[in-house]
Design an enzyme around this catalytic site. Sequence first.
Site, mmCIF file in Angstrom:
data_model
loop_
_atom_site.group_PDB
_atom_site.id
_atom_site.type_symbol
_atom_site.label_atom_id
_atom_site.label_comp_id
_atom_site.label_asym_id
_atom_site.label_seq_id
_atom_site.Cartn_x
_atom_site.Cartn_y
_atom_site.Cartn_z
ATOM 1 N N LEU A 33 8.617 -15.338 3.493
ATOM 2 C CA LEU A 33 9.228 -14.731 2.403
ATOM 3 C C LEU A 33 8.503 -14.892 0.989
ATOM 4 O O LEU A 33 9.531 -14.886 0.169
ATOM 5 C CB LEU A 33 10.510 -15.336 2.499
ATOM 6 C CG LEU A 33 11.382 -14.725 3.709
ATOM 7 C CD1 LEU A 33 12.863 -15.612 3.761
ATOM 8 C CD2 LEU A 33 11.339 -13.133 3.896
ATOM 9 N N ARG B 194 -5.806 9.784 -5.102
ATOM 10 C CA ARG B 194 -5.416 8.900 -4.013
ATOM 11 C C ARG B 194 -4.858 9.776 -2.802
ATOM 12 O O ARG B 194 -4.220 10.771 -3.192
ATOM 13 C CB ARG B 194 -4.469 7.896 -4.334
ATOM 14 C CG ARG B 194 -4.814 6.875 -5.245
ATOM 15 C CD ARG B 194 -6.120 6.246 -4.727
ATOM 16 N NE ARG B 194 -6.775 5.075 -5.593
ATOM 17 C CZ ARG B 194 -7.452 5.291 -6.614
ATOM 18 N NH1 ARG B 194 -8.222 6.417 -6.629
ATOM 19 N NH2 ARG B 194 -8.180 4.490 -7.416
ATOM 20 N N TYR C 110 -10.016 -8.386 -3.076
ATOM 21 C CA TYR C 110 -9.209 -8.060 -2.132
ATOM 22 C C TYR C 110 -9.681 -7.378 -0.906
ATOM 23 O O TYR C 110 -9.676 -7.515 0.358
ATOM 24 C CB TYR C 110 -8.032 -7.062 -2.869
ATOM 25 C CG TYR C 110 -7.060 -6.501 -1.739
ATOM 26 C CD1 TYR C 110 -6.546 -7.102 -0.679
ATOM 27 C CD2 TYR C 110 -7.135 -5.217 -1.746
ATOM 28 C CE1 TYR C 110 -5.819 -6.287 0.341
ATOM 29 C CE2 TYR C 110 -6.121 -4.412 -0.906
ATOM 30 C CZ TYR C 110 -5.483 -5.247 0.280
ATOM 31 O OH TYR C 110 -4.927 -4.490 0.919
#
Length: 325
Positions: free
Chosen positions: A34, A222, A142
């Site tokens: 979470l 995109r 990333y």
Amino acid sequence: MKNILVIGGAGYIGSHVVKMLKTQGYKPVVYDNLSTGFKESIDKKIPFVKGDLADKTLLKKVFRKYKINAVMHFAAFAQVGESVKNPAKYYQNNLAKVLNLLDSMIENNIKYFVFSSTAATFGNPITKTISETHPQNPINPYGQSKLFVEKVLKDYDLAYGLKSTVLRYFNASGADESAKIGEAHKNETHLIPLVLQTALGKRKEIKIFGTDYPTPDGTCIRDYVHVNDLANAHILALKYMLKNNKSEDFNLGSSKGASVLEIIKKVQKITGKNFKVVKDKRRPGDPANLIASSKKAKKILNWKTTYSIDKIIKTAYQWELKRKY
Ligand code: UFG
């Protein structure tokens, strides 16, 4: 082969996959710390375990208690800009913790893994559309963190027989038609939710990051793909992997592009609202064009996208209007 552990199942894409797994007769178990997910996104009837990927003892307990057959992994940090500023966060969570998870799976004899990867593993495209054979040269931590795991998975298949499916998402977007789950990030950075929130007056303006790209209107293009089309790909990929006992990788997109400016115009049309649009400088790490070739997924999994860009924006709008978390 129905008991699926969904790590990060309380997040945006994970929660849609959990819902679809359940609808299709699987028994998903959600495992999530979470840190970015929302417990409200999970149906109360679905088992939920609050836990971290680093916790091998808890993972072992969960594997045994629920007799897990396969693991799906969504629990990654996914903001390009943040990864450039704080790469350690990305290598720790997206790489080191995944190694820990894979070790636990091997120790507990769980042999099937579906891994959420990204278009960001390719870096700047050298072809118009990006297929699975496009060179992978990520331009940010990333993308790099995800590519490392992809490489590890190849070695683990050869050495330990761990079968995996790598799914590389292009721009996940839209929301479930129930509008009960949808895109929710504590710190939203994605274009479609930001534009919709601006249309709804929750933000004062939308900035266009770069208007001098080599694209027809100068803004980045995109490939937006609906989250439920992505969810469906997970289930098809899981079935294929279990049936053929084979590792595969798939690029998942609509094979169509939309520019930032086009998205803004579509939001104005669909919501009927006007709002302030500001031209800003380029955001570091953004390639001009990212469009998938999903021929492989179509051929092998019989997967196709069913949501147009207008439908994506409409479902995202309904979610923004009705969202409870
Ligand atoms: N953009 C703006 N203004 C904003 C936000 C975004 O102009 O306020 C632009 C971005 O510069 C980019 C486009 O809108 O050109 C889309 O940006 P997003 O942040 O929505 O999505 P990204 O394409 O940057 O990233 C997404 C995922 C990543 C993944 C990548 C792969 O969030 O995790 O797709 O294509 F790596």
